[in-house]
Design a protein around this motif. Structure first.
Motif, mmCIF file in Angstrom:
data_model
loop_
_atom_site.group_PDB
_atom_site.id
_atom_site.type_symbol
_atom_site.label_atom_id
_atom_site.label_comp_id
_atom_site.label_asym_id
_atom_site.label_seq_id
_atom_site.Cartn_x
_atom_site.Cartn_y
_atom_site.Cartn_z
ATOM 1 N N LEU A 45 0.819 -1.207 0.000
ATOM 2 C CA LEU A 45 0.000 0.000 0.000
ATOM 3 C C LEU A 45 0.856 1.261 0.000
ATOM 4 O O LEU A 45 0.492 2.265 -0.626
ATOM 5 C CB LEU A 45 -0.988 -0.013 1.162
ATOM 6 N N THR A 46 2.020 1.211 0.637
ATOM 7 C CA THR A 46 2.956 2.340 0.567
ATOM 8 C C THR A 46 3.415 2.551 -0.873
ATOM 9 O O THR A 46 3.519 3.688 -1.343
ATOM 10 C CB THR A 46 4.158 2.105 1.509
ATOM 11 N N SER A 47 3.635 1.467 -1.599
ATOM 12 C CA SER A 47 4.016 1.557 -3.009
ATOM 13 C C SER A 47 2.887 2.157 -3.849
ATOM 14 O O SER A 47 3.124 3.008 -4.720
ATOM 15 C CB SER A 47 4.397 0.173 -3.536
ATOM 16 N N ILE A 48 1.649 1.735 -3.593
ATOM 17 C CA ILE A 48 0.503 2.289 -4.316
ATOM 18 C C ILE A 48 0.380 3.782 -4.024
ATOM 19 O O ILE A 48 0.131 4.587 -4.933
ATOM 20 C CB ILE A 48 -0.791 1.531 -3.960
ATOM 21 N N ASN A 49 0.585 4.181 -2.761
ATOM 22 C CA ASN A 49 0.547 5.607 -2.412
ATOM 23 C C ASN A 49 1.583 6.383 -3.216
ATOM 24 O O ASN A 49 1.297 7.474 -3.723
ATOM 25 C CB ASN A 49 0.800 5.811 -0.916
ATOM 26 N N ALA A 50 2.786 5.838 -3.322
ATOM 27 C CA ALA A 50 3.851 6.508 -4.074
ATOM 28 C C ALA A 50 3.470 6.622 -5.549
ATOM 29 O O ALA A 50 3.716 7.660 -6.182
ATOM 30 C CB ALA A 50 5.173 5.761 -3.908
ATOM 31 N N ILE A 75 -6.457 18.394 -10.698
ATOM 32 C CA ILE A 75 -5.163 18.785 -11.268
ATOM 33 C C ILE A 75 -5.320 20.104 -12.033
ATOM 34 O O ILE A 75 -4.530 21.039 -11.865
ATOM 35 C CB ILE A 75 -4.605 17.660 -12.151
ATOM 36 N N THR A 76 -6.359 20.184 -12.862
ATOM 37 C CA THR A 76 -6.620 21.396 -13.644
ATOM 38 C C THR A 76 -6.900 22.594 -12.731
ATOM 39 O O THR A 76 -6.508 23.725 -13.039
ATOM 40 C CB THR A 76 -7.804 21.173 -14.606
ATOM 41 N N ALA A 77 -7.556 22.344 -11.603
ATOM 42 C CA ALA A 77 -7.854 23.410 -10.641
ATOM 43 C C ALA A 77 -6.597 23.937 -9.960
ATOM 44 O O ALA A 77 -6.647 24.980 -9.292
ATOM 45 C CB ALA A 77 -8.854 22.915 -9.602
ATOM 46 N N GLY A 78 -5.478 23.212 -10.089
ATOM 47 C CA GLY A 78 -4.219 23.697 -9.541
ATOM 48 C C GLY A 78 -3.727 23.026 -8.285
ATOM 49 O O GLY A 78 -2.791 23.515 -7.645
ATOM 50 N N VAL A 79 -4.326 21.903 -7.907
ATOM 51 C CA VAL A 79 -3.824 21.180 -6.733
ATOM 52 C C VAL A 79 -2.449 20.592 -7.081
ATOM 53 O O VAL A 79 -2.267 19.973 -8.131
ATOM 54 C CB VAL A 79 -4.785 20.065 -6.284
ATOM 55 N N ILE A 80 -1.487 20.823 -6.200
ATOM 56 C CA ILE A 80 -0.103 20.363 -6.404
ATOM 57 C C ILE A 80 0.414 19.700 -5.133
ATOM 58 O O ILE A 80 -0.221 19.764 -4.078
ATOM 59 C CB ILE A 80 0.837 21.532 -6.799
ATOM 60 N N ASP A 81 1.567 19.081 -5.259
ATOM 61 C CA ASP A 81 2.297 18.515 -4.114
ATOM 62 C C ASP A 81 1.452 17.563 -3.273
ATOM 63 O O ASP A 81 1.490 17.590 -2.041
ATOM 64 C CB ASP A 81 2.886 19.619 -3.232
ATOM 65 N N HIS A 82 0.683 16.700 -3.959
ATOM 66 C CA HIS A 82 -0.147 15.725 -3.247
ATOM 67 C C HIS A 82 0.728 14.687 -2.562
ATOM 68 O O HIS A 82 1.721 14.229 -3.126
ATOM 69 C CB HIS A 82 -1.104 15.024 -4.219
ATOM 70 N N LYS A 83 0.357 14.315 -1.338
ATOM 71 C CA LYS A 83 1.102 13.284 -0.605
ATOM 72 C C LYS A 83 0.150 12.475 0.252
ATOM 73 O O LYS A 83 -0.626 13.025 1.030
ATOM 74 C CB LYS A 83 2.170 13.922 0.280
ATOM 75 N N LEU A 84 0.203 11.144 0.077
ATOM 76 C CA LEU A 84 -0.510 10.202 0.934
ATOM 77 C C LEU A 84 0.483 9.616 1.924
ATOM 78 O O LEU A 84 1.578 9.203 1.534
ATOM 79 C CB LEU A 84 -1.104 9.056 0.109
ATOM 80 N N THR A 85 0.098 9.561 3.195
ATOM 81 C CA THR A 85 0.956 8.992 4.236
ATOM 82 C C THR A 85 0.181 7.897 4.954
ATOM 83 O O THR A 85 -0.884 8.157 5.520
ATOM 84 C CB THR A 85 1.393 10.074 5.235
#
Length: 129
Positions: free
Chosen positions: A12-17, A64-74
């Motif tokens: 699941l950590t791999s899927i998050n990445a 993405i089009t709206a400008g969301v950046i730097d997404h991170k799942l932990t």
């Protein structure tokens, strides 16, 4: 920690990445490929459910089009039980406002996965707040 617990956490950590890499590379099609064909995404705050990987692709393309950046799942916790697994954790992201200021946001996330015939895992339910 049992082997099965260690393995599902690694999976699941791999899927998050993979999710974060696809999101931050603006590749909504790759994001959608991480979901089961009939998966459901339930966005916050109390947004309409998004059902099916084609609709999920369109939904994330919109973020993405709206400008969301730097997404991170932990990942905080991962549990496997037969052909189902879940993860509990957190997410974060950012946007740059019209004045060039960075706005960050995030919250809790919960995903349920189903083991596929090839032994891999795909999300079937994704909810966040």
């Amino acid at each position: 920690m049992s082997n099965i617990h260690t393995q599902i956490k690694a999976n699941l950590t791999s899927i998050n990445a993979q999710f974060d890499q696809a999101f931050n590379s603006k590749k909504a099609e790759e994001i959608a490929s991480l979901y089961d064909i009939n998966a459901v995404v339930m966005p916050a705050p109390a947004g309409e459910s998004v059902i099916g990987s084609p609709a999920i692709q369109t939904f994330f393309a919109g973020l993405i089009t709206a400008g969301v950046i730097d997404h991170k799942l932990t990942l905080t916790e991962a549990v496997e039980d037969g052909n189902l697994a879940y993860q509990r954790g957190s997410w974060s992201g950012a946007m740059i406002d019209v004045h060039g200021a960075r706005q960050t946001f995030g919250g809790n996330v919960h995903l349920v996965y189903r083991k596929q015939s090839d032994g891999g895992w795909k999300a079937v339910t994704h909810i966040w707040n």
